[in-house]
Write a protein that holds these residues in place. Structure first.
Motif, PDB file in Angstrom:
ATOM      1  N   TYR A  51      36.997  41.038  41.774  1.00 49.29           N
ATOM      2  CA  TYR A  51      37.684  42.298  41.454  1.00 49.29           C
ATOM      3  C   TYR A  51      39.133  42.049  41.048  1.00 49.29           C
ATOM      4  O   TYR A  51      39.591  42.533  40.012  1.00 49.29           O
ATOM      5  CB  TYR A  51      37.629  43.248  42.651  1.00 49.29           C
ATOM      6  CG  TYR A  51      38.322  44.566  42.399  1.00 49.29           C
ATOM      7  CD1 TYR A  51      37.632  45.657  41.886  1.00 49.29           C
ATOM      8  CD2 TYR A  51      39.690  44.724  42.673  1.00 49.29           C
ATOM      9  CE1 TYR A  51      38.267  46.864  41.640  1.00 49.29           C
ATOM     10  CE2 TYR A  51      40.334  45.920  42.430  1.00 49.29           C
ATOM     11  CZ  TYR A  51      39.624  46.991  41.915  1.00 49.29           C
ATOM     12  OH  TYR A  51      40.262  48.183  41.665  1.00 49.29           O
ATOM     13  N   MET A  52      39.868  41.292  41.867  1.00 44.96           N
ATOM     14  CA  MET A  52      41.280  41.056  41.565  1.00 44.96           C
ATOM     15  C   MET A  52      41.438  40.162  40.338  1.00 44.96           C
ATOM     16  O   MET A  52      42.424  40.290  39.603  1.00 44.96           O
ATOM     17  CB  MET A  52      41.970  40.410  42.777  1.00 44.96           C
ATOM     18  CG  MET A  52      42.033  41.308  44.008  1.00 44.96           C
ATOM     19  SD  MET A  52      42.843  42.891  43.703  1.00 44.96           S
ATOM     20  CE  MET A  52      44.496  42.333  43.354  1.00 44.96           C
ATOM     21  N   PHE A  53      40.493  39.281  40.109  1.00 41.07           N
ATOM     22  CA  PHE A  53      40.541  38.440  38.910  1.00 41.07           C
ATOM     23  C   PHE A  53      40.439  39.300  37.657  1.00 41.07           C
ATOM     24  O   PHE A  53      41.147  39.077  36.676  1.00 41.07           O
ATOM     25  CB  PHE A  53      39.412  37.413  38.949  1.00 41.07           C
ATOM     26  CG  PHE A  53      39.354  36.516  37.740  1.00 41.07           C
ATOM     27  CD1 PHE A  53      40.344  35.580  37.501  1.00 41.07           C
ATOM     28  CD2 PHE A  53      38.311  36.622  36.827  1.00 41.07           C
ATOM     29  CE1 PHE A  53      40.299  34.755  36.385  1.00 41.07           C
ATOM     30  CE2 PHE A  53      38.254  35.807  35.713  1.00 41.07           C
ATOM     31  CZ  PHE A  53      39.253  34.865  35.487  1.00 41.07           C
ATOM     32  N   ASP A  54      39.577  40.295  37.678  1.00 41.14           N
ATOM     33  CA  ASP A  54      39.435  41.179  36.522  1.00 41.14           C
ATOM     34  C   ASP A  54      40.637  42.116  36.381  1.00 41.14           C
ATOM     35  O   ASP A  54      40.999  42.506  35.265  1.00 41.14           O
ATOM     36  CB  ASP A  54      38.165  42.016  36.643  1.00 41.14           C
ATOM     37  CG  ASP A  54      36.896  41.187  36.527  1.00 41.14           C
ATOM     38  OD1 ASP A  54      36.952  40.108  35.894  1.00 41.14           O
ATOM     39  OD2 ASP A  54      35.858  41.606  37.069  1.00 41.14           O
ATOM     40  N   ALA A  55      41.255  42.492  37.508  1.00 45.23           N
ATOM     41  CA  ALA A  55      42.272  43.547  37.499  1.00 45.23           C
ATOM     42  C   ALA A  55      43.531  43.175  36.734  1.00 45.23           C
ATOM     43  O   ALA A  55      44.232  44.059  36.235  1.00 45.23           O
ATOM     44  CB  ALA A  55      42.630  43.927  38.934  1.00 45.23           C
ATOM     45  N   PHE A  56      43.874  41.885  36.647  1.00 49.05           N
ATOM     46  CA  PHE A  56      45.130  41.530  35.974  1.00 49.05           C
ATOM     47  C   PHE A  56      44.952  41.323  34.471  1.00 49.05           C
ATOM     48  O   PHE A  56      45.929  41.125  33.754  1.00 49.05           O
ATOM     49  CB  PHE A  56      45.763  40.284  36.615  1.00 49.05           C
ATOM     50  CG  PHE A  56      45.209  38.967  36.126  1.00 49.05           C
ATOM     51  CD1 PHE A  56      45.803  38.300  35.058  1.00 49.05           C
ATOM     52  CD2 PHE A  56      44.114  38.389  36.730  1.00 49.05           C
ATOM     53  CE1 PHE A  56      45.305  37.083  34.604  1.00 49.05           C
ATOM     54  CE2 PHE A  56      43.610  37.181  36.301  1.00 49.05           C
ATOM     55  CZ  PHE A  56      44.202  36.521  35.230  1.00 49.05           C
ATOM     56  N   GLN A  57      43.732  41.396  33.974  1.00 51.74           N
ATOM     57  CA  GLN A  57      43.460  41.119  32.564  1.00 51.74           C
ATOM     58  C   GLN A  57      43.320  42.422  31.792  1.00 51.74           C
ATOM     59  O   GLN A  57      42.226  42.892  31.502  1.00 51.74           O
ATOM     60  CB  GLN A  57      42.203  40.266  32.434  1.00 51.74           C
ATOM     61  CG  GLN A  57      42.328  38.958  33.186  1.00 51.74           C
ATOM     62  CD  GLN A  57      41.097  38.113  33.124  1.00 51.74           C
ATOM     63  OE1 GLN A  57      40.766  37.552  32.085  1.00 51.74           O
ATOM     64  NE2 GLN A  57      40.393  37.995  34.248  1.00 51.74           N
ATOM     65  N   ILE A  58      44.441  43.023  31.450  1.00 50.17           N
ATOM     66  CA  ILE A  58      44.424  44.356  30.851  1.00 50.17           C
ATOM     67  C   ILE A  58      43.947  44.341  29.405  1.00 50.17           C
ATOM     68  O   ILE A  58      43.594  45.375  28.862  1.00 50.17           O
ATOM     69  CB  ILE A  58      45.814  45.020  30.919  1.00 50.17           C
ATOM     70  CG1 ILE A  58      46.833  44.270  30.048  1.00 50.17           C
ATOM     71  CG2 ILE A  58      46.297  45.123  32.351  1.00 50.17           C
ATOM     72  CD1 ILE A  58      48.126  45.020  29.865  1.00 50.17           C
ATOM     73  N   SER A  59      43.934  43.172  28.753  1.00 55.22           N
ATOM     74  CA  SER A  59      43.478  43.123  27.363  1.00 55.22           C
ATOM     75  C   SER A  59      41.961  43.127  27.273  1.00 55.22           C
ATOM     76  O   SER A  59      41.395  43.280  26.204  1.00 55.22           O
ATOM     77  CB  SER A  59      44.017  41.867  26.671  1.00 55.22           C
ATOM     78  OG  SER A  59      43.427  40.705  27.200  1.00 55.22           O
TER      79      SER A  59
END
Length: 299
Positions: A233-241
């Motif tokens: 979840y947190m790995f996906d959360a920082f990738q706003i592109s």
């Protein structure tokens, strides 16, 4: 706070800030992330601070103002000089790579802590509240934490001197980044944008020069847990592109794969810092749930 940071802080204030700027798209392996650009980052009357804070979507819109090209160029030059003049000398040598990366990752976490502190302050006094920015910056710090844990597992923090240098710079940088964010969030994001660009370049060069060696080394367990087997979840959360329901899932078979994943993380940070200098609305892959085929996760 180090003399270099004090000099930088004074200089950027003297250079001043002028009209809007245009940010070019960033390419990543055939994918292009186009940054929405506004002709007026401040958005409203700069004298109407209450209105700006209440009605604008991003910290850069609510509290920031555009940078002149002179300031942007200075930030890039300053970061380049600091890297080549200090870090490349202190951590010179083949056996010093992991120590250098440990120091860089210790420092790389700091601005995200500073952004969180500033945003918590604005929320506490009732000035501005956007929870998605807290989530984003925490996810970024969480990502940098795992970079740091990887470097520690590789022995990068074994020497007392390396820990002393990294931790003392990090403390000074925290105060500096926090002050910069209160002065102008656009300025804080732009400086970190330049730093993350150098981080990407550093890892990319390291990979090209050590490919065969790294492919023969095992991946640290912390990397396997973070990139492959843990809660992503947190790995996906920082990738706003990455908002098209196509999550990144790095393949982790050896140390080369680990550093490839770290390098691509740094590119995501570059894109995010670039995006946050505009007045565009922040969207992440968690804002609009979608069905992702199982093979994407488990292939």
């Amino acid at each position: 706070m180090t003399p270099c940071l004090v000099f930088h802080f004074i200089t950027i204030l003297l250079l001043g800030q002028v009209t809007a700027f245009v940010i070019p798209p960033v390419s990543n392996g055939g994918r292009t992330f186009s940054v929405p650009v506004s002709t007026n980052v401040a958005g409203l009357n700069p004298d109407d601070n209450n209105s700006r804070a209440d009605n604008n979507s991003s910290p850069s819109t609510a509290f920031g103002s555009p940078l002149s090209q002179q300031v942007i160029d200075f930030n890039k030059s300053f970061v380049g000089i600091l890297k080549t003049g200090f870090f490349d000398n202190v951590f010179a040598g083949e056996e010093r790579d992991f120590a250098r990366f440990y120091a860089l990752e210790t420092i790389a976490r700091v601005p995200y802590f500073s952004y969180l502190a500033a945003l918590h302050f604005y929320e506490t006094i009732g000035r501005w509240r956007k929870a998605k920015y807290l989530r984003l910056h925490f996810a970024e710090s969480w990502n940098e934490l795992h970079h740091l844990l990887i470097m520690e597992e590789l022995g990068g923090a074994d020497a007392w001197f390396d820990r002393f240098i990294a931790q003392h710079i990090a403390v000074g940088y925290y105060v500096f980044a926090l002050s910069l964010y209160f002065v102008n969030p656009v300025l804080a994001y732009n400086l970190n944008h330049a730093i993350e660009e150098h981080a990407y370049s550093t890892y990319d060069t390291f990979l090209k020069e050590n490919e065969e060696k790294l492919k023969g080394m095992a991946a640290p367990q912390v990397a396997i847990d973070y990139y492959r087997d843990g809660d992503l979840y947190m790995f996906d959360a920082f990738q706003i592109s990455n908002t098209a329901c196509l999550p990144r899932r790095p393949e982790i078979k050896n140390l080369y794969d680990v550093f490839c994943a770290v390098r691509e993380d740094e590119l995501e940070h570059v894109k995010t810092m670039e995006f946050l200098q505009t007045d565009a609305e922040l969207i992440s892959s968690h804002d609009e749930p979608c069905d992702v085929p199982d093979e994407i996760y488990f292939s």
